[in-house]
Design a protein around this motif. Structure first.
Motif, PDB file in Angstrom:
ATOM      1  N   GLY A   1     -28.068  37.483 -62.358  1.00  0.00           N
ATOM      2  CA  GLY A   1     -27.613  38.861 -62.406  1.00  0.00           C
ATOM      3  C   GLY A   1     -26.109  38.960 -62.601  1.00  0.00           C
ATOM      4  O   GLY A   1     -25.471  38.066 -63.169  1.00  0.00           O
ATOM      5  N   HIS A   2     -25.552  40.049 -62.076  1.00  0.00           N
ATOM      6  CA  HIS A   2     -24.156  40.391 -62.372  1.00  0.00           C
ATOM      7  C   HIS A   2     -23.139  39.651 -61.516  1.00  0.00           C
ATOM      8  O   HIS A   2     -22.356  40.263 -60.810  1.00  0.00           O
ATOM      9  CB  HIS A   2     -23.957  41.907 -62.218  1.00  0.00           C
ATOM     10  CG  HIS A   2     -24.788  42.701 -63.167  1.00  0.00           C
ATOM     11  ND1 HIS A   2     -25.460  43.850 -62.803  1.00  0.00           N
ATOM     12  CD2 HIS A   2     -25.085  42.506 -64.472  1.00  0.00           C
ATOM     13  CE1 HIS A   2     -26.125  44.342 -63.840  1.00  0.00           C
ATOM     14  NE2 HIS A   2     -25.909  43.537 -64.862  1.00  0.00           N
ATOM     15  N   VAL A   3     -23.162  38.327 -61.558  1.00  0.00           N
ATOM     16  CA  VAL A   3     -22.128  37.551 -60.861  1.00  0.00           C
ATOM     17  C   VAL A   3     -21.415  36.665 -61.884  1.00  0.00           C
ATOM     18  O   VAL A   3     -21.945  36.413 -62.961  1.00  0.00           O
ATOM     19  CB  VAL A   3     -22.701  36.664 -59.734  1.00  0.00           C
ATOM     20  CG1 VAL A   3     -23.243  37.505 -58.593  1.00  0.00           C
ATOM     21  CG2 VAL A   3     -23.781  35.735 -60.276  1.00  0.00           C
ATOM     22  N   LYS A   4     -20.241  36.173 -61.498  1.00  0.00           N
ATOM     23  CA  LYS A   4     -19.461  35.357 -62.448  1.00  0.00           C
ATOM     24  C   LYS A   4     -20.173  34.040 -62.744  1.00  0.00           C
ATOM     25  O   LYS A   4     -20.217  33.584 -63.868  1.00  0.00           O
ATOM     26  CB  LYS A   4     -18.067  35.085 -61.874  1.00  0.00           C
ATOM     27  CG  LYS A   4     -17.151  36.291 -61.984  1.00  0.00           C
ATOM     28  CD  LYS A   4     -15.768  35.888 -62.487  1.00  0.00           C
ATOM     29  CE  LYS A   4     -14.980  37.103 -62.935  1.00  0.00           C
ATOM     30  NZ  LYS A   4     -14.718  38.086 -61.844  1.00  0.00           N
TER      31      LYS A   4
ATOM     32  N   THR B   1     -26.595  31.318 -44.709  1.00  0.00           N
ATOM     33  CA  THR B   1     -25.407  31.746 -45.448  1.00  0.00           C
ATOM     34  C   THR B   1     -25.561  33.249 -45.720  1.00  0.00           C
ATOM     35  O   THR B   1     -26.658  33.702 -46.030  1.00  0.00           O
ATOM     36  CB  THR B   1     -25.322  30.977 -46.786  1.00  0.00           C
ATOM     37  OG1 THR B   1     -25.306  29.593 -46.504  1.00  0.00           O
ATOM     38  CG2 THR B   1     -24.104  31.371 -47.586  1.00  0.00           C
ATOM     39  N   THR B   2     -24.473  34.006 -45.597  1.00  0.00           N
ATOM     40  CA  THR B   2     -24.640  35.443 -45.831  1.00  0.00           C
ATOM     41  C   THR B   2     -24.617  35.743 -47.324  1.00  0.00           C
ATOM     42  O   THR B   2     -24.104  34.969 -48.124  1.00  0.00           O
ATOM     43  CB  THR B   2     -23.526  36.278 -45.161  1.00  0.00           C
ATOM     44  OG1 THR B   2     -22.288  35.946 -45.796  1.00  0.00           O
ATOM     45  CG2 THR B   2     -23.451  36.003 -43.664  1.00  0.00           C
TER      46      THR B   2
ATOM     47  N   LEU C   1     -22.267  34.009 -50.286  1.00  0.00           N
ATOM     48  CA  LEU C   1     -22.890  33.433 -51.488  1.00  0.00           C
ATOM     49  C   LEU C   1     -22.281  34.029 -52.745  1.00  0.00           C
ATOM     50  O   LEU C   1     -21.856  33.309 -53.651  1.00  0.00           O
ATOM     51  CB  LEU C   1     -24.408  33.681 -51.452  1.00  0.00           C
ATOM     52  CG  LEU C   1     -25.193  33.189 -52.668  1.00  0.00           C
ATOM     53  CD1 LEU C   1     -25.149  31.672 -52.772  1.00  0.00           C
ATOM     54  CD2 LEU C   1     -26.656  33.645 -52.596  1.00  0.00           C
ATOM     55  N   ILE C   2     -22.208  35.369 -52.785  1.00  0.00           N
ATOM     56  CA  ILE C   2     -21.741  36.025 -54.006  1.00  0.00           C
ATOM     57  C   ILE C   2     -20.241  35.823 -54.215  1.00  0.00           C
ATOM     58  O   ILE C   2     -19.800  35.441 -55.292  1.00  0.00           O
ATOM     59  CB  ILE C   2     -22.074  37.528 -53.980  1.00  0.00           C
ATOM     60  CG1 ILE C   2     -23.598  37.714 -53.944  1.00  0.00           C
ATOM     61  CG2 ILE C   2     -21.476  38.241 -55.183  1.00  0.00           C
ATOM     62  CD1 ILE C   2     -24.035  39.154 -53.806  1.00  0.00           C
TER      63      ILE C   2
ATOM     64  N   GLY D   1     -17.839  35.869 -57.295  1.00  0.00           N
ATOM     65  CA  GLY D   1     -17.773  37.330 -57.223  1.00  0.00           C
ATOM     66  C   GLY D   1     -18.536  38.012 -58.335  1.00  0.00           C
ATOM     67  O   GLY D   1     -19.241  37.384 -59.127  1.00  0.00           O
ATOM     68  N   MET D   2     -18.356  39.352 -58.384  1.00  0.00           N
ATOM     69  CA  MET D   2     -19.105  40.141 -59.352  1.00  0.00           C
ATOM     70  C   MET D   2     -18.603  39.877 -60.769  1.00  0.00           C
ATOM     71  O   MET D   2     -17.439  39.538 -60.990  1.00  0.00           O
ATOM     72  CB  MET D   2     -18.999  41.629 -59.024  1.00  0.00           C
ATOM     73  CG  MET D   2     -19.612  42.014 -57.689  1.00  0.00           C
ATOM     74  SD  MET D   2     -21.372  41.639 -57.591  1.00  0.00           S
ATOM     75  CE  MET D   2     -22.056  42.897 -58.683  1.00  0.00           C
TER      76      MET D   2
END
Ligand SMILES: Cc1cc2nc3c(=O)[nH]c(=O)nc-3n(C[C@H](O)[C@H](O)[C@H](O)COP(=O)(O)O)c2cc1C
Ligand code: SF4
Ligand code: SF4
Ligand code: SF4
Ligand code: SF4
Ligand code: FES
Lengths: 419, 406
Positions: free
Chosen positions: A243-246, A257-258, A262-263, A269-270
């Motif tokens: 999805g929309h992550v780097k 892990t939260t 993770l993101i 990040g996004m």
């Protein structure tokens, strides 16, 4: 964190037996063969390992249900069907490190007394099947598989069974039917596979990632494993981020892990500066989390407490550009397309949901559609034969609960609110 | 024995009794589609869901045995709404073309919707259609998949009872279609048991097609006269013409089954070719005659010397008929030349009857199946007595069956 399951990922020719051995592989099976099988079962119980296929059932406990009578034929089936959208961890393991799976299967087979193991691999995974086949050949050539493995009096044969392309083949009893050459539809339980599974014999079915955890538990001990992550669902876990992550991809991190960690710390990040809108934390049947819930820990119990689930560990990240009606529609279309047809509420209920969602998505929503969807969800949920139908409802309810106004907007204005 | 409460009423039943049976025993009706007593339960249609106190989910009563102390509710509002919703789901894709459906009037789906609702439809979407036109699966079986409720009974009866295993399902989800191998003509005996078990108008009889409505038929309970199995059946007529014969669940040793002859073979009664009078050859041509005329011809032609005449009796005749037959020959014609195509000599029959204790009345085919080994001598059961063959076949998994053909 030192990687356990994906430790060889990215190393040159990591799929070859000699490199697996050089990285310390095939030591655990040799230690295991010197132990008593029930001690191994106990070790896995003590480790706290819970199945990585989705349900999170205690692996050691599952093994302990297998009858001890040595005269009964027993089977191990590795579930490598990996059908949950967004999930590609098992493929990562099989493509890159097939021997860790084989070693896990050897130890498991020895522990439960199985002399035959099957790997039920998703039909589309042609590359993985070839890799596994080559790895099995290498293992036979070395005497690691076949009669009297590693010179012990334990013998094991492993076969690959390629699936024919249906999500339901991953449901453990449908998988057994499929290996037996029948249509993949779930079986009635009881009897549970531990008593009457493949060809009516006691059978353990475990996911690829579950089995890949076994060698390390033998080598480093159950205590080491159980200390990683939360007490009730410990161990390493592979997250399949999309999805929309780097940086989408496979991330092996401790359980618990939260989502935020993770993101933002692991996935860079996004993708753009559009803010995060929703995260599906465990494959598309898992109800989504919103931006307010990013501090949720990714483990079985924390997600269950939030009304969602860890499932297969597929994390789908969506930013503000994602339309929740479209997301609900696509996910639901997947489930109705994959319904096996056995039971009424799933077979005839999920396509009905899809038809209504399709209309709403295409600007043909009618007043009352949301209430209709909710009522159909009530009529499906908890009444299906297997969890597939329930999964379809959980996904849709997650969308409706958090983004009801988007559905309403679609119906009222015949267009999308997000884009 | 276990004691359970059903809708507050306490009853005691055998261990392992299904909730469904226990409830019926206690006087509560539970609707079913996929359940059939003589088939392995699959619990798939979800019509029979009931509430068990202490369990979160409703449970399928057709595959769940009672446990001691269970408290079961079969008529709460949750159960009733689950029933109505299953029917609503089944109707979502259903053709609902009752006016042109041969099943109309004796359709389990019609009856159930009438009884349990919903009486108003909410499905206002395009339906999925399997095919535009019904298709024949054999000279006597025709199929319309758009009316299917997916109970799998057709497939299961074919596999588990008939043993032909020529039906299966194509496709998945709401495209699942129970039919022959890629809808080709069936390679089987055309016994039509798939028709008999189908609760709706999917598997249908071609000879019966559009002939009548079930309520215009008058039926009579009888025994099939085609073979010694003696299946119980109902024959139905309209305006003096036999329209169909069918089996009844739980009645006779055949229960819901018949073979092709029993189900489709009784139309000879109204066939033009059927002999209704004796025929007498006049000038080289057979012509209808009265019994008086025919008997006169016989009398004229019977030789006075009994040595020059003989009679062969069918092995299918009843004892009474055989008695009269031999009496005719012995006392009227004065002849002892009597034979039968029955293949055994009297000594052999006597020895066999003794060995099998048949002089004590014999045993039923069901008792026979309880034994370890079954010897079948001098018979081609699957051709001659198909329903007996089904019964043997159902036991085939356990005991050893040896066929010895003459
Ligand atoms: C519809 C459905 C699809 C499933 N697909 C998979 C799958 O692709 N892979 C998998 O490992 N488990 C899948 N499961 C879960 C399996 O039924 C089973 O719980 C799992 O393989 C057990 O292994 P584990 O204890 O190691 O997790 C699926 C379950 C359902 C209901
Ligand atoms: S819920 Fe029912 S129809 Fe859906 S996949 Fe499971 S058994 Fe098949
Ligand atoms: S199967 Fe029953 S409900 Fe369906 S069209 Fe025929 S009579 Fe009507
Ligand atoms: S064709 Fe008839 S018997 Fe067969 S599954 Fe459909 S409704 Fe059931
Ligand atoms: S087996 Fe067939 S022919 Fe014989 S009695 Fe039964 S239906 Fe009639
Ligand atoms: S009758 Fe029980 S599920 Fe079909």
């Amino acid at each position: 964190m030192e990687k356990v399951i994906l430790k060889n990922l990215g190393k040159p020719d990591s799929h070859k037996l000699e490199n697996y051995v050089a990285s310390g592989g095939y030591k655990a099976i040799q230690s295991a063969l010197k132990m008593r099988p029930d001690n191994i079962v106990q070790m896995v119980k003590d480790s706290g390992l819970r199945g990585r296929g989705g349900a999170g059932f205690s692996t050691g406990l599952k093994w302990s249900f297998i009858p001890k009578d040595p005269t009964i034929q027993k089977y191990l089936c590795c579930n490598a069907d990996e059908g949950e959208p967004g999930t590609y961890k098992d493929r990562g393991i099989m493509d890159n490190d097939p021997h860790i799976l084989l070693e896990g299967m050897m130890i498991t087979s020895y522990a439960i007394g199985a002399s035959v193991g099957y790997i039920y691999i998703r039909g589309e995974f042609v590359f993985g099947a070839k890799r596994l086949e080559a790895a099995i050949d290498e293992a036979y050539a070395k005497g690691y598989l076949g009669k009297n493995i590693f010179g012990s009096n334990f013998s094991l044969d492993i076969y690959i069974h390629r699936g024919y392309g249906a999500y339901i083949c991953g449901e453990e009893t449908a998988l057994l039917e499929s290996i037996e050459g029948l249509r993949a539809q779930p079986r009635k339980k009881p009897p549970f596979p531990a008593l009457a599974g493949l060809y009516g014999k006691p059978t353990v079915i475990n996911n690829v990632e579950t089995l890949a955890c076994i060698p390390a538990i033998i080598e480093k001990g159950p205590e080491w494993f159980s200390k990683m992550g939360p007490e009730k669902s410990p161990g390493p876990k592979i997250f399949c981020v999309s999805g929309h992550v780097k940086k989408p991809g496979l991330y092996e991190l401790p359980m618990g892990t939260t989502v935020r960690d993770l993101i933002y710390n692991h996935c860079g990040g996004m993708l753009t500066d559009k803010p995060l809108k929703a995260v599906i934390p465990g494959g598309v049947s898992a109800p989504l989390l919103t931006a307010r819930e990013l501090d949720t820990a990714l483990d079985f119990d924390s997600l269950a407490a939030k009304g969602s689930m860890l499932g297969s560990g597929a994390v789908v990240v969506m930013d503000e550009s994602a339309c929740m009606v479209k997301s609900a529609y696509i996910i639901n279309r997947f489930f109705s397309h994959e319904s096996c047809g056995k039971c009424t509420p799933c077979r005839d209920g999920t396509p009905w949901l899809t038809r209504v969602l399709k209309r709403i998505e295409h600007g043909e929503g009618r007043p009352g559609d949301i209430e209709l969807l909710e009522s159909l969800c009530t009529n499906i949920f908890g009444r299906t034969f297997c969890p597939l139908g329930d999964g379809a409802v959980m996904a849709l309810r997650g969308h409706l609960k958090n983004f009801r106004e988007e559905f309403q907007f679609h119906i009222d204005h015949k267009r999308c609110m997000a884009s | 024995m276990v004691t359970v409460k059903i809708n507050g009423k306490e009853i005691t039943v055998e261990d392992n009794t299904l909730i469904l049976d226990a409830a019926r025993h206690a006087g509560y009706e539970i609707p079913t589609f996929c359940y059939q007593a003589d088939l392995v339960g699959i619990g798939s249609c979800r019509m029979c869901l009931v509430e068990i106190e202490g369990q979160k989910k409703l449970q399928p009563s057709c595959v769940t045995p009672v446990l001691h102390g269970m408290s079961i509710n079969t008529e709460t509002s949750t159960v009733m709404s689950a029933r109505a919703s299953m029917l609503e789901f089944l109707l979502a894709n259903h053709a609902l073309d009752c006016p042109v459906c041969d099943k109309g009037g004796e359709c389990e789906l019609q009856d159930m919707v009438y009884k349990y609702g919903p009486h108003k439809g909410r499905h206002a979407e395009p339906k999925f259609k399997f095919q535009e036109k019904d298709y024949a699966l054999s000279p006597v079986i025709i199929k319309n998949s758009n009316r299917c409720v997916q109970c799998m009974k057709c497939v299961r009866v074919c596999r588990e009872v008939v043993g032909a295993n020529v039906l299966g399902a194509l496709g998945r989800g709401d495209h699942q279609e129970e039919t022959s191998f890629f809808r080709h003509f069936l390679d089987c005996d055309q016994d039509g048991n798939c028709i008999e078990v189908c609760p709706v108008g999917c598997f249908m009889r071609l000879p019966y097609r559009y002939k009548t409505r079930p309520w215009d038929l008058k039926g009579a309970d009888t025994v099939c006269q085609w073979c010694g199995t003696g299946c119980r059946m109902v024959i139905e007529e309209r305006d003096g013409i036999l329209i169909r014969s069918k089996a009844q669940m739980g009645v006779g040793l055949n229960s819901e089954t018949l073979c092709a002859r029993g189900r489709f073979g009784n139309d000879f009664m109204t066939r033009a070719e059927r002999l209704k009078t004796p025929l007498v050859r006049r000038f080289g041509k057979l012509e209808p005659a009265s019994w008086q005329e025919a008997l006169a011809v016989i009398k004229e032609n019977v030789p006075s010397d009994g040595e020059r005449i003989g009679g062969i009796a069918s092995p299918r005749l009843t004892n009474e008929e055989l008695y009269l037959f031999q009496k005719l020959f012995r006392t009227i014609f004065g002849s002892a030349n009597i034979d039968s195509s029955s293949r055994w000599g009297s000594d052999a029959v006597e020895a066999f009857a003794k060995a099998a204790s048949m002089d004590a009345g014999g045993v039923s085919v069901f008792d026979c199946m309880e034994t370890d080994t079954v010897l079948i001598i001098g018979s081609h059961v699957s051709d001659e007595n198909p329903v007996t063959d089904y019964i043997i076949g159902q036991g085939r998994r356990a005991p050893r069956i040896d066929h010895t053909l003459p």
